[in-house]
Design an enzyme around this catalytic site. Sequence first.
Site, PDB file in Angstrom:
ATOM      1  N   GLU A 264       2.910  -7.923 -10.132  1.00 32.57           N
ATOM      2  CA  GLU A 264       2.260  -8.431  -8.929  1.00 32.57           C
ATOM      3  C   GLU A 264       1.574  -9.767  -9.237  1.00 32.57           C
ATOM      4  OE1 GLU A 264      -1.068  -6.897  -5.652  1.00 32.57           O
ATOM      5  OE2 GLU A 264      -1.131  -6.125  -7.702  1.00 32.57           O
ATOM      6  N   LYS A 339       3.241  -5.503   0.611  1.00 33.17           N
ATOM      7  CA  LYS A 339       2.171  -4.563   0.290  1.00 33.17           C
ATOM      8  C   LYS A 339       1.588  -4.002   1.582  1.00 33.17           C
ATOM      9  CE  LYS A 339      -1.763  -4.288  -2.935  1.00 33.17           C
ATOM     10  NZ  LYS A 339      -2.529  -5.090  -3.924  1.00 33.17           N
ATOM     11  N   CYS A 373       1.226  -2.195  -6.374  1.00 31.52           N
ATOM     12  CA  CYS A 373      -0.092  -1.853  -6.923  1.00 31.52           C
ATOM     13  C   CYS A 373      -0.842  -0.777  -6.128  1.00 31.52           C
ATOM     14  CB  CYS A 373      -0.926  -3.132  -7.040  1.00 31.52           C
ATOM     15  SG  CYS A 373      -2.359  -2.972  -8.139  1.00 31.52           S
TER      16      CYS A 373
END
Length: 506
Positions: A264, A339, A373
């Site tokens: 990321e 995300k 993440c």
Amino acid sequence: METISKIALRNLQIEDYLELRSSMIEAYSGLDDAPWKEHEIKKLLNIFPEGQLVILVDGKVVGCALSLILGEADIDTNHTYEEITGNYTFSTHNPLGNILYGIDVFIHPKYRGLRLGRRLYDKRKELTEQLNLKGIMFAGRIPNYSKYAKEISPKQYIEKVRMKELFDPVLAFQLSNDFHVKKILKNYLEGDVHSLEYAVLMEWNNIYYDESPKLINAAKSVVRLGLIQWQMRPLKNLDALFEQAEFFIDAVSGYESDFALFPELFTAPLMADYNHLNEADAIRELAKYTEPIHQKFQEFAISYNTNIITGSMPHIIDGNLYNSGFLCKRDGSSEMYTKIHITPNEVAHWGMKGGDVIKTFDTDCGKIGIMICYDVEFPELSRLLADEGMQLLFVPFLTDTQNGYTRVKSCAQARAIENECYVAIAGCVGNLPKVNNMDIQYAQAAVLTPSDFAFPNNGIKAEATPNTEMTLLVDVNLDLLKELHEHGSVKILKDRRLDLYEVRKK
């Protein structure tokens, strides 16, 4: 029972007939002669020799399994034993069919209790896989049903046996060998007074069956993953980032990796030129590099013949800032992922928004999922992807401290267990003293697995050295996931109580 020196399982031979006949007479007590005559066995061996199995104890034939190959459509209709065997002529055998149909299994009564029948069933399953057949079917007797026929229907009887409220020696054995009930057949075997001529059509599905086997571009069972633990370092310009990225792609491609996974926000070093701006403006300047990086990585995917997961980078869409990445496939196509869950830090410092698309991606190595993440800390997302057939989950991450990394890794490991999939995580290491809000990083790339006998005891297939720039190359076997789903110690996806709860997209 006398001492046994050797048990062997092999294909039946016509020379076995005398011993076979003797064991049949013992197994089918009450019959004056063996149910199968020598000329019938000879015909079976003529048309389908590999489907006829015997088990020997100290050289003596004590059990047998006989089979035909039939078309699925011929079995799905209600049928009798005479019909399915062509009135015992085996004219129904179809070498082009897709089902192994069992016409008999027996074990000499003296040798019952040794699980020899299980060995015959297992060998049938192995043969079904080798011949690329869709599955095994047979009609099993329910010899204890006559005792309960006045009180309950065949359907109720089957359910009570399944729940172990009643015992049926044939049906219980078949259920314990991973066969499931397909339907109830009436008038199946004339004269079967114990079952009242009912039979239960049982089925076992071959999870490796390929309806249209391909010689080229066939789905891979072993997939090689290349995880890149990226060192944050000052970079003069975009070309410097491409040079460093290409070094790693070249390295994992040299080992014929199917995937290269970047972390990321690994492009953050390019933000150093904008450190004089406030954090929100600086990351929007960094977002100007996103499309050129996307295009370059697509070129790398083609030229190095590997699928590249570009980690993530800031991406502006319709004036809104997102944290996005790209799956650059080696066939020249690409897809974007974003995300979903934005951390409080990303909102406060950068004003980021979360995406709204939850999907799996089709690749030449099967269906994959990608979550960035913080997303891996929300189990609902990966469960939705698992329901779409995901086998590999990739998680590019960026964590500044070890406790942040522990959250990501622990949750990723949970996702692997609960979704019966592999999870690959890769992050950045090092520091960027001249980039606000990106000064320190902590990471340890890893490939995490379910926790069962076919996988590592600790659920970790491989790990990188913490906080050290390196690549991690790992092979994962997708066939093990199929085995786990069907035959695991626990069957998490199958045992969900969908009658009580569900997870679904809005």
